[in-house]
Motif scaffolding. Structure first.
Motif, PDB file in Angstrom:
ATOM      1  N   ARG A  85      -6.243   2.731 -13.103  1.00 35.88           N
ATOM      2  CA  ARG A  85      -5.675   1.524 -12.494  1.00 35.88           C
ATOM      3  C   ARG A  85      -5.937   0.298 -13.373  1.00 35.88           C
ATOM      4  O   ARG A  85      -7.093  -0.047 -13.629  1.00 35.88           O
ATOM      5  N   PRO A  86      -4.875  -0.353 -13.814  1.00 30.06           N
ATOM      6  CA  PRO A  86      -5.058  -1.568 -14.627  1.00 30.06           C
ATOM      7  C   PRO A  86      -5.870  -2.618 -13.860  1.00 30.06           C
ATOM      8  O   PRO A  86      -5.712  -2.786 -12.654  1.00 30.06           O
ATOM      9  N   GLN A 121      -6.888   2.698  -2.036  1.00 27.16           N
ATOM     10  CA  GLN A 121      -6.195   2.171  -3.211  1.00 27.16           C
ATOM     11  C   GLN A 121      -5.237   3.192  -3.804  1.00 27.16           C
ATOM     12  O   GLN A 121      -4.147   2.851  -4.239  1.00 27.16           O
ATOM     13  N   ALA A 122      -5.634   4.446  -3.822  1.00 23.14           N
ATOM     14  CA  ALA A 122      -4.788   5.485  -4.404  1.00 23.14           C
ATOM     15  C   ALA A 122      -3.636   5.863  -3.483  1.00 23.14           C
ATOM     16  O   ALA A 122      -2.549   6.198  -3.945  1.00 23.14           O
ATOM     17  N   GLY A 123      -3.886   5.802  -2.191  1.00 21.57           N
ATOM     18  CA  GLY A 123      -2.904   6.283  -1.226  1.00 21.57           C
ATOM     19  C   GLY A 123      -1.690   5.408  -1.047  1.00 21.57           C
ATOM     20  O   GLY A 123      -0.591   5.898  -0.857  1.00 21.57           O
ATOM     21  N   GLY A 124      -1.878   4.128  -1.093  1.00 18.44           N
ATOM     22  CA  GLY A 124      -0.759   3.222  -0.880  1.00 18.44           C
ATOM     23  C   GLY A 124      -0.372   3.128   0.589  1.00 18.44           C
ATOM     24  O   GLY A 124      -1.008   3.721   1.455  1.00 18.44           O
ATOM     25  N   PRO A 125       0.698   2.401   0.858  1.00 17.64           N
ATOM     26  CA  PRO A 125       1.144   2.197   2.244  1.00 17.64           C
ATOM     27  C   PRO A 125       1.476   3.527   2.928  1.00 17.64           C
ATOM     28  O   PRO A 125       2.107   4.402   2.350  1.00 17.64           O
ATOM     29  N   GLY A 126       1.006   3.667   4.147  1.00 17.51           N
ATOM     30  CA  GLY A 126       1.307   4.851   4.936  1.00 17.51           C
ATOM     31  C   GLY A 126       0.403   6.042   4.686  1.00 17.51           C
ATOM     32  O   GLY A 126       0.493   7.045   5.390  1.00 17.51           O
ATOM     33  N   LEU A 162     -18.175   3.742   1.840  1.00 17.95           N
ATOM     34  CA  LEU A 162     -17.176   2.687   1.666  1.00 17.95           C
ATOM     35  C   LEU A 162     -16.452   2.810   0.334  1.00 17.95           C
ATOM     36  O   LEU A 162     -15.243   2.570   0.245  1.00 17.95           O
ATOM     37  N   GLN A 163     -17.168   3.207  -0.707  1.00 19.43           N
ATOM     38  CA  GLN A 163     -16.532   3.351  -2.019  1.00 19.43           C
ATOM     39  C   GLN A 163     -15.525   4.493  -2.019  1.00 19.43           C
ATOM     40  O   GLN A 163     -14.429   4.371  -2.552  1.00 19.43           O
ATOM     41  N   ILE A 164     -15.898   5.608  -1.414  1.00 25.54           N
ATOM     42  CA  ILE A 164     -14.966   6.738  -1.325  1.00 25.54           C
ATOM     43  C   ILE A 164     -13.729   6.331  -0.516  1.00 25.54           C
ATOM     44  O   ILE A 164     -12.595   6.614  -0.914  1.00 25.54           O
ATOM     45  N   PRO A 179      -1.102  10.437  -3.338  1.00 23.95           N
ATOM     46  CA  PRO A 179      -0.313  11.238  -4.268  1.00 23.95           C
ATOM     47  C   PRO A 179      -1.073  12.385  -4.928  1.00 23.95           C
ATOM     48  O   PRO A 179      -0.463  13.277  -5.511  1.00 23.95           O
ATOM     49  N   GLY A 180      -2.386  12.383  -4.839  1.00 21.87           N
ATOM     50  CA  GLY A 180      -3.188  13.405  -5.508  1.00 21.87           C
ATOM     51  C   GLY A 180      -3.600  12.937  -6.894  1.00 21.87           C
ATOM     52  O   GLY A 180      -3.064  11.976  -7.432  1.00 21.87           O
ATOM     53  N   ILE A 181      -4.574  13.615  -7.453  1.00 23.89           N
ATOM     54  CA  ILE A 181      -5.092  13.292  -8.783  1.00 23.89           C
ATOM     55  C   ILE A 181      -4.564  14.337  -9.750  1.00 23.89           C
ATOM     56  O   ILE A 181      -4.768  15.532  -9.539  1.00 23.89           O
TER      57      ILE A 181
END
Length: 123
Positions: free
Chosen positions: A79-80, A21-26, A13-15, A61-63
């Motif tokens: 992430r703030p 969260q990183a990926g965003g919409p879509g 679940l954490q992964i 977007p990648g790291i």
């Protein structure tokens, strides 16, 4: 050692949450599971042996290369308002199960590979 299902669920679940969260919409997350053998030639991989490998691939977007070496550090986050403890907790769970964790990333794709030792057929 038997797999602790509660801890394993927390790791998965954490992964997945990090990817979402990183990926965003879509963005898309795919999860694959396979039997895998690690050899001495796998320098960046787990110790030699038989494993079950769980591969989480997202289309976010990648790291950035400058950030990648720090993703498992406690309290590290880009992430703030976040605490940066998700992946370090996953590392602890994986280590307790004698497993191995890898992250690779490029623009448009991040992959987290979670390797857990395969059980003997007799176990």
């Amino acid at each position: 050692m038997l797999l602790d299902p509660v801890q394993f669920e927390q790791a998965v679940l954490q992964i997945a949450q990090n990817a979402a969260q990183a990926g965003g919409p879509g963005a898309r997350l795919t999860i694959g599971i396979r039997n895998a053998d690690a050899t001495d030639a796998d320098r960046d991989g787990p110790p030699p042996g038989r494993y079950v490998q769980f591969v989480f691939t997202d289309s976010g977007p990648g790291i950035p290369a400058s950030v990648l070496p720090h993703v498992f550090e406690p309290f590290f986050t880009t992430r703030p308002g976040q605490h940066g403890m998700g992946l370090p907790i996953v590392v602890g769970i994986v280590k307790r199960h004698r497993g191995f964790l890898q992250v690779t990333s490029r623009e448009g794709r991040t992959q987290v590979a979670l390797w857990l030792p395969a059980a003997d057929a007799d176990a």
